[in-house]
Design a protein around this motif. Structure first.
Motif, mmCIF file in Angstrom:
data_model
loop_
_atom_site.group_PDB
_atom_site.id
_atom_site.type_symbol
_atom_site.label_atom_id
_atom_site.label_comp_id
_atom_site.label_asym_id
_atom_site.label_seq_id
_atom_site.Cartn_x
_atom_site.Cartn_y
_atom_site.Cartn_z
ATOM 1 N N THR A 58 0.841 -1.498 -0.099
ATOM 2 C CA THR A 58 0.242 0.143 -0.185
ATOM 3 C C THR A 58 1.000 1.518 -0.467
ATOM 4 O O THR A 58 1.936 0.931 -0.003
ATOM 5 C CB THR A 58 -0.810 0.110 1.517
ATOM 6 O OG1 THR A 58 -0.108 -0.132 2.284
ATOM 7 C CG2 THR A 58 -1.814 -0.888 1.117
ATOM 8 N N ALA B 273 2.878 3.341 -8.427
ATOM 9 C CA ALA B 273 1.460 2.954 -7.662
ATOM 10 C C ALA B 273 0.885 5.096 -7.441
ATOM 11 O O ALA B 273 -0.626 4.152 -8.028
ATOM 12 C CB ALA B 273 0.753 2.524 -6.791
ATOM 13 N N LYS B 274 1.139 5.296 -7.623
ATOM 14 C CA LYS B 274 0.678 6.748 -6.688
ATOM 15 C C LYS B 274 1.157 7.783 -8.005
ATOM 16 O O LYS B 274 1.275 8.732 -8.522
ATOM 17 C CB LYS B 274 0.694 7.130 -5.320
ATOM 18 C CG LYS B 274 0.254 6.326 -4.911
ATOM 19 C CD LYS B 274 1.164 6.688 -2.926
ATOM 20 C CE LYS B 274 1.276 8.257 -3.049
ATOM 21 N NZ LYS B 274 1.819 8.192 -1.554
ATOM 22 N N THR C 68 2.374 7.903 -13.418
ATOM 23 C CA THR C 68 2.431 7.326 -13.874
ATOM 24 C C THR C 68 2.969 7.321 -14.402
ATOM 25 O O THR C 68 4.516 8.025 -14.188
ATOM 26 C CB THR C 68 1.363 8.157 -14.938
ATOM 27 O OG1 THR C 68 1.853 9.895 -15.172
ATOM 28 C CG2 THR C 68 -0.147 9.077 -14.165
ATOM 29 N N ASP D 34 -0.734 1.036 -12.215
ATOM 30 C CA ASP D 34 -1.939 1.957 -12.599
ATOM 31 C C ASP D 34 -3.089 1.085 -11.901
ATOM 32 O O ASP D 34 -3.910 2.201 -10.898
ATOM 33 C CB ASP D 34 -2.218 1.919 -14.308
ATOM 34 C CG ASP D 34 -2.597 0.640 -14.638
ATOM 35 O OD1 ASP D 34 -1.819 -0.129 -14.347
ATOM 36 O OD2 ASP D 34 -2.976 1.151 -16.001
ATOM 37 N N ASP D 35 -2.909 -0.299 -11.927
ATOM 38 C CA ASP D 35 -4.136 -0.779 -11.109
ATOM 39 C C ASP D 35 -3.133 -1.665 -10.681
ATOM 40 O O ASP D 35 -2.610 -2.835 -10.945
ATOM 41 C CB ASP D 35 -5.169 -1.191 -12.222
ATOM 42 C CG ASP D 35 -6.261 -2.543 -11.408
ATOM 43 O OD1 ASP D 35 -5.728 -3.280 -10.165
ATOM 44 O OD2 ASP D 35 -7.240 -2.754 -11.624
ATOM 45 N N GLN D 36 -3.098 -2.472 -9.129
ATOM 46 C CA GLN D 36 -2.158 -2.629 -8.345
ATOM 47 C C GLN D 36 -2.403 -3.853 -8.478
ATOM 48 O O GLN D 36 -1.027 -5.146 -8.482
ATOM 49 C CB GLN D 36 -1.944 -2.743 -7.044
ATOM 50 C CG GLN D 36 -0.018 -3.122 -6.123
ATOM 51 C CD GLN D 36 0.049 -2.293 -5.036
ATOM 52 O OE1 GLN D 36 -1.277 -2.176 -4.657
ATOM 53 N NE2 GLN D 36 0.723 -2.069 -4.156
ATOM 54 N N ARG D 37 -3.780 -4.256 -8.118
ATOM 55 C CA ARG D 37 -4.268 -6.309 -8.534
ATOM 56 C C ARG D 37 -3.619 -6.588 -8.914
ATOM 57 O O ARG D 37 -3.459 -7.935 -9.621
ATOM 58 C CB ARG D 37 -5.166 -6.395 -8.149
ATOM 59 C CG ARG D 37 -4.894 -6.107 -6.154
ATOM 60 C CD ARG D 37 -6.371 -5.987 -5.501
ATOM 61 N NE ARG D 37 -6.547 -5.382 -4.457
ATOM 62 C CZ ARG D 37 -6.371 -6.505 -3.350
ATOM 63 N NH1 ARG D 37 -6.562 -7.617 -3.318
ATOM 64 N NH2 ARG D 37 -6.544 -6.651 -1.765
ATOM 65 N N ALA D 38 -4.458 -5.670 -10.940
ATOM 66 C CA ALA D 38 -3.848 -6.312 -12.108
ATOM 67 C C ALA D 38 -2.610 -6.780 -12.708
ATOM 68 O O ALA D 38 -2.149 -7.504 -12.848
ATOM 69 C CB ALA D 38 -4.721 -5.261 -12.542
ATOM 70 N N THR D 39 -1.743 -5.715 -11.707
ATOM 71 C CA THR D 39 -0.129 -5.746 -12.199
ATOM 72 C C THR D 39 0.067 -7.274 -11.267
ATOM 73 O O THR D 39 0.990 -7.182 -12.215
ATOM 74 C CB THR D 39 -0.284 -4.404 -12.377
ATOM 75 O OG1 THR D 39 -0.039 -2.973 -12.255
ATOM 76 C CG2 THR D 39 2.443 -4.575 -12.025
#
Length: 165
Positions: A91, A96-97, A99, A124-129
């Motif tokens: 987190t 992740a904050k 671009t 851009d999307d931590q879980r997808a990454t």
């Protein structure tokens, strides 16, 4: 004459008096490699209840599976008995904050370099990454098909580790 690393050298001299890792081998006792972010709030051994010698630790900005991470994992899997990998994002991650364009601008402002085409790998999307990075490890020809890979998010505020399903 003092230098910018004197504090580190002095700390090392103190550490040598209590040094006990000389008998460890390069082979991780738990067959584990950990890929995590270089964030200063993460102590990978403590987070996972490990001791020195238990795991190989690879760190980079954003805990990304890069070509170099694959290179390192291929070597430790083939030569040192690693059979599972923990990918640990966290987190409040700077990667992740921001671009890619924002990170390019930051680097260009400090290095005064042409950053055209450079990929900072912002998240851009931590879980997808994390899922994409897990898929990359599962499909990379340098890694065995039976390599066990887990994706986690570490909460830097609470210390909680969550396994992604």
């Amino acid at each position: 004459m003092s230098g910018p690393f004197d504090d580190l050298l002095e700390a090392n001299r103190r550490n040598q008096t209590e040094f006990t890792f000389g008998d460890l081998t390069g082979r991780p006792r738990r067959g584990l490699a950990v890929v995590t972010c270089m964030d200063t709030r993460i102590d990978p051994l403590a987070v996972l209840g490990l001791e020195p010698g238990d795991a190989k630790i690879l760190r980079n900005a954003g805990a990304r599976v890069t070509d170099d991470v694959v290179r390192s994992l291929a070597i430790v899997v083939a030569a040192l008995g690693v059979d599972r990998v923990a990918l640990i994002a966290h987190t409040d991650c700077a990667a992740a904050k921001s671009t890619d364009d924002e990170l390019r601008a930051l680097v260009a402002g400090v290095a005064e370099a042409d950053v055209t085409g450079w990929e900072p790998l912002a998240v851009d999307d931590q879980r997808a990454t994390l899922r994409r990075d897990v898929d990359r490890l599962h499909t990379d020809p340098l890694l065995p098909d039976d390599l066990t890979v887990g994706a986690f998010v570490y909460d830097v505020t609470t210390g909680a580790l969550t396994l992604l399903a």
